[in-house]
Design a protein around this motif. Structure first.
Motif, PDB file in Angstrom:
ATOM      1  N   ALA A 142       0.828  -1.217   0.000  1.00 30.19           N
ATOM      2  CA  ALA A 142       0.000   0.000   0.000  1.00 30.19           C
ATOM      3  C   ALA A 142       0.854   1.257   0.000  1.00 30.19           C
ATOM      4  O   ALA A 142       0.495   2.261  -0.628  1.00 30.19           O
ATOM      5  N   LEU A 159      -7.128  -2.621   3.957  1.00 28.54           N
ATOM      6  CA  LEU A 159      -6.222  -2.966   2.869  1.00 28.54           C
ATOM      7  C   LEU A 159      -6.950  -3.716   1.755  1.00 28.54           C
ATOM      8  O   LEU A 159      -6.633  -3.550   0.578  1.00 28.54           O
ATOM      9  N   LEU A 162      -8.330  -1.096  -0.353  1.00 27.44           N
ATOM     10  CA  LEU A 162      -7.359  -0.242  -1.033  1.00 27.44           C
ATOM     11  C   LEU A 162      -6.611  -0.967  -2.139  1.00 27.44           C
ATOM     12  O   LEU A 162      -6.352  -0.403  -3.205  1.00 27.44           O
ATOM     13  N   LEU A 163      -6.261  -2.234  -1.914  1.00 25.45           N
ATOM     14  CA  LEU A 163      -5.410  -2.978  -2.837  1.00 25.45           C
ATOM     15  C   LEU A 163      -6.214  -3.816  -3.820  1.00 25.45           C
ATOM     16  O   LEU A 163      -7.381  -4.119  -3.599  1.00 25.45           O
ATOM     17  N   ARG A 283      -1.575  -6.182  -5.254  1.00 27.27           N
ATOM     18  CA  ARG A 283      -0.893  -5.050  -5.884  1.00 27.27           C
ATOM     19  C   ARG A 283      -1.654  -3.788  -5.541  1.00 27.27           C
ATOM     20  O   ARG A 283      -2.812  -3.836  -5.129  1.00 27.27           O
ATOM     21  N   HIS A 284      -0.999  -2.642  -5.742  1.00 26.68           N
ATOM     22  CA  HIS A 284      -1.687  -1.355  -5.583  1.00 26.68           C
ATOM     23  C   HIS A 284      -2.126  -0.910  -6.978  1.00 26.68           C
ATOM     24  O   HIS A 284      -1.281  -0.646  -7.844  1.00 26.68           O
ATOM     25  N   ARG A 287      -0.638   2.482  -8.517  1.00 23.55           N
ATOM     26  CA  ARG A 287       0.804   2.728  -8.624  1.00 23.55           C
ATOM     27  C   ARG A 287       1.361   2.192  -9.947  1.00 23.55           C
ATOM     28  O   ARG A 287       0.826   1.263 -10.544  1.00 23.55           O
TER      29      ARG A 287
END
Length: 318
Positions: A142, A159, A162-163, A283-284, A287
């Motif tokens: 993250a 998380l 978010l991910l 994974r993010h 990014r």
């Protein structure tokens, strides 16, 4: 546009002070003198017209303004690193870097084989493997410190939101016995046989042990009835204990492949007991995905997905 009131070097110094806890330790970590660090922070404060540190105590304490800048500092420096990596990618993987994360079992037994194959194909890419708990690995992804990771545990809710979390493969939990154990003559056992065995397990307080107990309970095994002979702090120690005749164990198949092939452990089938856990790729999504990370995702991970999950279809992990 007016000139920015700070430089990247000043932000690097600020981050180092916060991370190390003092100006002196920050200077040591950056291989510069303490007066040089102090001067850069003084210049930064002068340019911003604020105080970043409360200098009344022995430890470097951030002011409110300092905390605000540090929050942006990490993001700015990560963006700079991503920009450098994007430029490196133009060299067609003749350089660059790749940082892979993994939880304990995956990082110990699965990832080294993956990275070995990757290095054979791309020897000029600098590769780093970070093996930590699932929670710590998730936060590192993250925060942009890790490109991607394969984990076996459960991520915190924040998380998961978010991910990008995708199923990767499944890892089976198997019973192993010492070769000289009376039941080692049998290739098939019943669930009830397990309650008559003495087990060597991980420490009851470890996160991995709690996850394994939950998996066993979900598979219909009464965990409370299992006789625990010994608790150890690593899978390698457990394997050695079983090979020495100190008891039986329930271990991830990926961790015992070598011993089964060498004939130093016996792995019988337990009728009506199938214990599997899902390995996940994280994974993010926001990014930058480097060419090295893309090559690992699409050339290496699919090869091991079929090895780790013989009974299920190969999953698309793009």
């Amino acid at each position: 546009m007016a000139d920015l009131p700070f430089t990247l070097d000043q932000l690097r110094i600020l981050r180092a002070i916060v991370k190390e806890g003092s100006f002196k330790k920050a200077a040591d970590s950056l291989y510069v003198t303490q007066p040089a660090v102090s001067l850069q922070i003084q210049n930064l404060e002068k340019q911003l017209e604020v105080c970043l540190f409360d200098r009344g105590g022995r430890k470097a304490q951030l002011t409110e303004a300092g905390k605000v800048l540090v929050n942006y500092c990490e993001s700015i420096l990560n963006q700079c690193q991503e920009a450098c990596r994007a430029i490196e990618d133009l060299q067609q993987l003749k350089g660059g870097s790749l940082v892979i994360g993994a939880s304990q079992t995956t990082g110990t037994y699965l990832m080294p084989r993956m990275l070995g194959l990757f290095r054979q194909k791309y020897p000029e890419v600098a590769v780093q493997l970070q093996v930590h708990s699932t929670r710590r690995t998730g936060w590192s992804v993250a925060n942009g410190q890790i490109d991607l990771a394969v984990i076996g545990g459960e991520l915190p809710t924040e998380l998961n939101e978010l991910l990008d979390v995708k199923p990767y493969a499944t890892d089976e939990l198997a019973l192993v016995l010492p070769m000289k154990h009376p039941l080692a003559k049998s290739n098939e056992l019943n669930k009830e046989d397990l309650y008559r065995l003495d087990f060597v397990t991980l420490d009851a307080q470890s996160t991995t042990r709690k996850v394994l107990d939950q998996l066993l309970a979900s598979a219909g095994l009464d965990v409370q009835r299992l006789r625990i002979e010994m608790e150890l702090n690593s899978l390698e120690a457990i394997k050695n204990a079983v090979q020495s005749g100190l008891g039986a164990a329930l271990l991830p198949v990926v961790s015992i492949e070598r011993e089964i092939a060498a004939g130093t452990l016996h792995k019988p089938l337990v009728v009506d007991l199938e214990v599997r856990r899902e390995l996940k790729l994280i994974r993010h999504p926001a990014r930058y995905c480097s060419r090295a990370a893309d090559a690992f995702l699409n050339e290496i991970l699919p090869l091991f997905s079929t090895k780790s999950n013989q009974t299920s279809d190969k999953k698309n992990i793009k």
